[in-house]
Scaffold this active site. Structure first.
Site, mmCIF file in Angstrom:
data_model
loop_
_atom_site.group_PDB
_atom_site.id
_atom_site.type_symbol
_atom_site.label_atom_id
_atom_site.label_comp_id
_atom_site.label_asym_id
_atom_site.label_seq_id
_atom_site.Cartn_x
_atom_site.Cartn_y
_atom_site.Cartn_z
ATOM 1 N N ASP A 197 -40.408 37.334 51.248
ATOM 2 C CA ASP A 197 -40.088 38.688 51.697
ATOM 3 C C ASP A 197 -40.009 39.619 50.484
ATOM 4 O OD1 ASP A 197 -39.094 41.000 52.851
ATOM 5 O OD2 ASP A 197 -37.576 39.974 54.041
ATOM 6 N N SER B 294 -32.755 43.158 58.738
ATOM 7 C CA SER B 294 -33.078 44.027 57.622
ATOM 8 C C SER B 294 -31.907 44.978 57.361
ATOM 9 C CB SER B 294 -34.382 44.776 57.905
ATOM 10 O OG SER B 294 -34.904 45.346 56.731
ATOM 11 N N HIS C 238 -41.344 39.479 55.489
ATOM 12 C CA HIS C 238 -40.228 40.217 56.076
ATOM 13 C C HIS C 238 -40.193 40.080 57.594
ATOM 14 C CE1 HIS C 238 -37.005 43.119 55.845
ATOM 15 N NE2 HIS C 238 -37.606 43.909 56.706
#
Length: 707
Positions: free
Chosen positions: A647, A560, A679
Site C-alpha cells: 500500500d 483508510s 490500498h
C-alpha cells in the site's frame, strides 16, 4: 522479535521488540518503540507480519466454515458470467464480460448497426455477439501474478488502437502498452512507472500520461508518440514542482482541448492545450489563488467556444459560470451560488450539459440548457439512493447514461432521453437466490451531536426481523468522514449475508464528509477534525439510547481515513462498541504527516494541518492520533486491522505499530496483512469476495451471530 511460550495450538500473539526512537518537535518528545517496523525490506519485519497472519488465522480458524458459507452466499447471488451494458464510442459498442470461474473482466466491442444506432444491444452471455472483438482479457494479463490491477484502458477515437496499463505489485505504478486493433499486433511501446489514467489524443498517434515523484505525487504530464519503444523521447507537456499539488490531464469530449488540472485540497489551476498540437504550449484559465478551487469543461454554443467553470470563489457550495475561450475574465453566471446545493461537476455535450450536485444529503443529476440556463433535475423513487452520469463518451448523444442504486435497489443502468424526458431502464444487476427488494427497508435518522448538530444516519435492514427501534438489534456501523467524500446508499450483495442474519447496517454521515455540502466538510477537517470522531461516537450512543441496539451489539468499521476514525473512537469511547474493523487504517497519522519525504504527506497538510511547522497543529493532532493515544488499563473492544504490504497510500507500518501498542494495553487485537496487494486490498473478484467473507465472519462472531 520475541514470542511468548505457549502450549496451545494457537500461536501466541507476536510481540515485537521495543526499540525506542525519539521524535522531537515543538519541544515535545515522543518515544516510539515500534518505528523500526517501517523497514519494509528487513527480514525481521517480514517475519513479524507473517507471524501476525499466522496468529490471526489460528485465532479465527473456527470461523472458517462461516467464512466459506458467506463466500458461497456471495458467489451464489452473483451471475458470474455476465455482460455490462454497451457504451457507444465512434463506430463501436464497448462492453465488459465476466466469465464464471475467472477472476478478472474481459474488455470487448461489437460494431454498431449504423450511425443512428443509439439503443444499446441487449447482450446475453449465452448468445454469441455478432462481430464481437475481445480487446483485452485481464485474466490472460494476470497469469503468473498474485496481484493485478488495470490502471488505464483507452481506445483511439477511430477505433484502430488500444492502450492499457497494469500494476502487478499493488504500488499503483503502471506499465503502459499499445496494441494495433487492425492487425492485432502489440506495438513496441513500453512505458514503465506511469500513474493511472493514460489516454490517446484524438489523432490516435499520440498518448498522454502522468508520472509521480518520489513522494508518489503525480506531477508531470508527458506526450508519447505511438511506436516509440520507451519513454526516452517523450515530451514533457506540464510539470508542477509545488509539493502540495496533484496533476492530471484529460481530453475534452469535444476533442478540441487537453485540459491539465493541478490541484491541492483547497486550490486548483487549469491549463488548456490544443489537443491537435499540445506542444504549442499551455494557457492558464485562471491563475491559482490560495483557497480557490475550480474545474473547467468546453462547450460550443451558437458557434462560439465557451468554457464552463465550477468555482468556489466567494461561493462556499460552488457556482457555475461561463467565459468566452478568448477572454476567461469575461464571466457570466449560469447557476448562482445556492447555499445547501453543493455543485460537484459539469459535463459538457454538444447540445446540453449534465450538472451533478448534492442537496439534502443526496446526489442529484440535472440537464442544463445552454441557451436558457434552465436546469431540469431528474427524479428517482427511492428515499435514499446514489446516482451519477457515466459511460457517456460521445459528443452529441440523444441520451445520457446514468448509474443508479440504493441500499435495496441493485446496481441499475438508465438512459435519459433528452428530447422526451423519458427514463429508460437498460439493465439492473440480477441478484440470484430469490432476492426481493420488498423484503428489505431503508431509512434515514438524525442523531444529535453533543454540540447540537444533527448527524444523518442511514439504515438498511431485513423486514422479517422487525423494524429497528422496536427492540435492540445487532448493528454494523460504518463511517468515513474525510476529504469531503460522501458515503451514499448503494447496494451490496455481500451485505445481504449480514442483513439476512438480522444485522442492521448503518452509515454515520459524520462531519468531514461531503453529504451536507462544503460546510459539513469544513467542520470536520484541520482544527475541527475531532468533530468527525465525536459525531461517530454520538451516533453509536444515540442508536443505543433510542433502543436500536446496545453497546455490546455494535461493530464499527472504517477504512483508510475511516480507519483513523476507527482508531480515534476506540480511544475515545471503547465502551461504545463490541468490535472495530479497521481496514488499511491511517492510525499513525502524526508520524506520517510530520515526514514530508513520505508519500502524500505534503499534499495532506491542507486536510489535516502542518504539524511540522505549526506547534498548535502538532498539539491538536497529537491529542487524537490513535497510535499515540492508546490507553493502558482500558477495556478495548475486539479489534481487527487489515492492511497490505505494498500500500502506497497508508503504509502497512501504521496498523502494525498500532496493533503492537494495543496488545501492550491488553487489547484483543489482530492484524491481517496481505503480502501482495495495495490500498484496495487483494485483486480479483473471487479473492475480494473471500476477503469480505473473512471480515463479515469476524463481524458476525463479535455480534454473537457466528453459529
Amino acid at each position: 522479535m520475541t514470542f511468548e511460550p505457549t502450549t496451545s495450538a494457537v500461536p501466541p500473539a507476536p510481540i515485537a521488540a521495543r526499540r525506542p526512537v525519539a521524535r522531537t518537535h515543538h519541544g515535545d518528545t515522543f518515544e516510539d518503540p515500534y518505528e523500526w517496523l517501517r523497514a519494509k525490506d528487513d527480514p525481521e519485519v517480514i517475519a513479524l507480519l507473517e507471524a501476525e497472519n499466522a496468529h490471526a488465522d489460528a485465532v479465527l480458524a473456527g470461523l472458517e466454515p462461516l467464512r466459506e458459507r458467506i463466500f458461497q452466499e456471495i458467489k451464489g447471488r452473483v451471475r458470474e458470467s455476465d455482460l455490462s451494458v454497451p457504451s457507444r464510442k465512434g463506430e463501436w459498442w464497448y462492453y465488459g464480460r465476466t466469465v464464471e470461474g475467472k477472476q478478472y473482466g474481459i474488455q470487448c466491442r461489437a460494431p454498431l448497426a449504423g450511425p443512428d444506432d443509439w439503443t444499446p444491444p441487449v447482450l446475453s452471455p449465452d448468445v454469441e455477439v455478432p462481430g464481437e472483438q475481445v480487446l483485452l482479457d485481464s485474466n490472460v494479463e494476470a497469469e503468473g501474478h498474485s496481484f493485478f490491477s488495470l490502471g488505464s484502458f483507452d481506445v483511439s477515437s477511430d477505433g484502430s488502437r488500444m492502450l492499457w496499463a497494469v500494476d502487478v505489485a499493488g504500488d499503483e505504478r503502471y506499465t503502459i502498452r499499445v496494441r494495433d486493433l487492425v492487425t492485432g499486433e502489440t506495438l513496441p511501446d513500453v512505458i514503465e512507472g506511469a500513474f493511472g489514467g493514460a489516454q490517446f489524443l484524438p489523432d490516435g498517434r499520440h498518448l498522454v500520461y502522468t508520472t509521480v515523484d518520489e513522494a508518489w505525487r503525480p506531477n508531470r504530464v508527458w506526450l508519447h508518440r505511438v511506436g516509440e519503444p520507451d519513454n526516452s523521447r517523450d515530451i514533457e507537456l506540464y510539470g508542477d514542482d509545488d509539493e502540495r499539488y496533484w496533476v492530471g490531464a484529460g481530453v475534452t469530449r469535444s476533442d478540441r482541448f487537453l485540459m491539465v488540472e493541478s490541484g491541492s485540497s483547497i486550490t486548483s489551476e487549469v491549463s488548456i492545450l490544443d489537443a491537435a498540437d499540445p506542444t504549442a504550449g499551455a494557457r492558464v484559465v485562471w491563475p491559482r489563488r490560495e483557497g480557490v478551487e475550480y474545474g473547467v469543461d468546453h462547450a460550443i454554443v451558437d458557434g462560439q467556444d465557451w468554457l464552463y467553470i465550477l468555482h468556489n470563489d466567494g461561493a462556499l457550495d460552488f457556482e457555475l459560470v461561463r467565459v468566452p475561450l478568448a477572454d476567461p475574465n469575461a464571466v457570466e453566471v449560469v447557476l448562482a451560488h445556492e447555499p445547501g446545493r453543493r455543485l460537484l461537476d459539469i459535463d459538457c455535450f454538444r447540445d446540453f450539459a449534465v450538472v451533478e450536485y448534492r442537496r439534502e444529503g443526496l446526489p442529484r443529476v440535472a440537464l442544463l440548457e445552454y441557451e436558457t440556463g434552465v436546469l431540469t433535475e431528474l427524479e428517482f423513487p427511492d428515499p435514499l439512493y446514489a446516482v451519477g452520469a457515466s459511460g457517456n463518451a460521445e459528443w452529441a448523444p440523444p441520451v445520457i447514461r446514468l448509474g443508479y442504486g440504493s441500499f435495496t435497489t441493485p446496481g441499475t443502468v438508465y438512459e435519459y432521453e433528452v428530447a422526451t424526458g423519458e427514463l429508460h431502464l437498460r439493465k439492473q444487476a440480477e441478484v440470484l437466490g430469490g432476492y426481493d427488494p420488498a423484503d428489505y427497508d431503508q431509512a434515514r435518522l438524525w442523531a444529535p451531536a453533543a454540540d447540537g448538530t444533527r448527524i444523518p444516519v442511514s439504515l438498511v435492514w431485513k423486514r422479517s426481523f422487525g423494524t429497528p427501534g422496536d427492540a435492540p438489534r445487532p448493528v454494523h456501523l460504518y463511517g468515513y468522514g474525510s476529504y469531503e467524500h460522501s458515503i451514499d446508499p448503494g447496494f451490496s450483495v455481500a451485505r445481504l449475508s449480514e442483513l439476512d442474519r438480522g444485522v442492521v447496517y448503518a452509515v454515520a454521515h459524520v462531519r468531514g464528509g461531503g453529504e451536507l455540502g462544503r460546510q459539513w466538510y469544513e467542520d470536520g477537517k484541520l482544527q475541527a477534525k475531532r468533530n468527525t470522531f465525536t459525531d461517530f461516537v454520538d451516533v453509536a450512543r444515540f442508536l443505543a439510547a433510542e433502543g436500536y441496539t446496545s453497546p455490546d451489539r455494535i461493530v464499527a468499521e472504517g477504512g483508510s481515513a475511516g480507519g483513523l476514525l476507527m482508531g480515534a473512537v476506540a480511544n475515545l469511547a471503547p465502551d461504545a462498541f463490541a468490535g472495530i474493523l479497521a481496514d488499511v487504517p491511517f492510525v499513525d497519522a502524526l508520524t506520517t504527516i510530520l515526514d514530508p519525504s513520505l508519500p502524500l504527506t505534503v499534499i495532506e497538510w491542507d486536510e489535516w494541518g502542518d504539524p511540522l511547522h505549526e506547534a498548535d497543529v502538532y498539539a491538536y493532532m497529537k491529542s487524537y492520533t490513535p497510535y499515540e493515544n492508546v490507553r493502558d488499563g482500558v477495556a478495548y473492544p475486539r479489534i481487527l486491522a487489515m492492511t497490505s504490504l505494498n500500500d502506497t497510500r497508508v503504509l502497512y507500518v501504521e496498523p502494525a505499530k498500532w496493533v503492537q501498542r494495543l496488545r501492550e494495553a491488553g487489547a484483543d487485537a489482530l492484524l491481517k496483512c496481505e503480502m501482495v496487494a495495495g490500498h484496495g486490498g487483494v485483486s480479483g473478484r473471487y479473492n475480494s469476495w473471500r476477503e469480505r467473507a473473512y471480515q463479515l465472519a469476524w463481524i458476525l462472531d463479535v455480534l454473537g451471530l457466528a453459529d
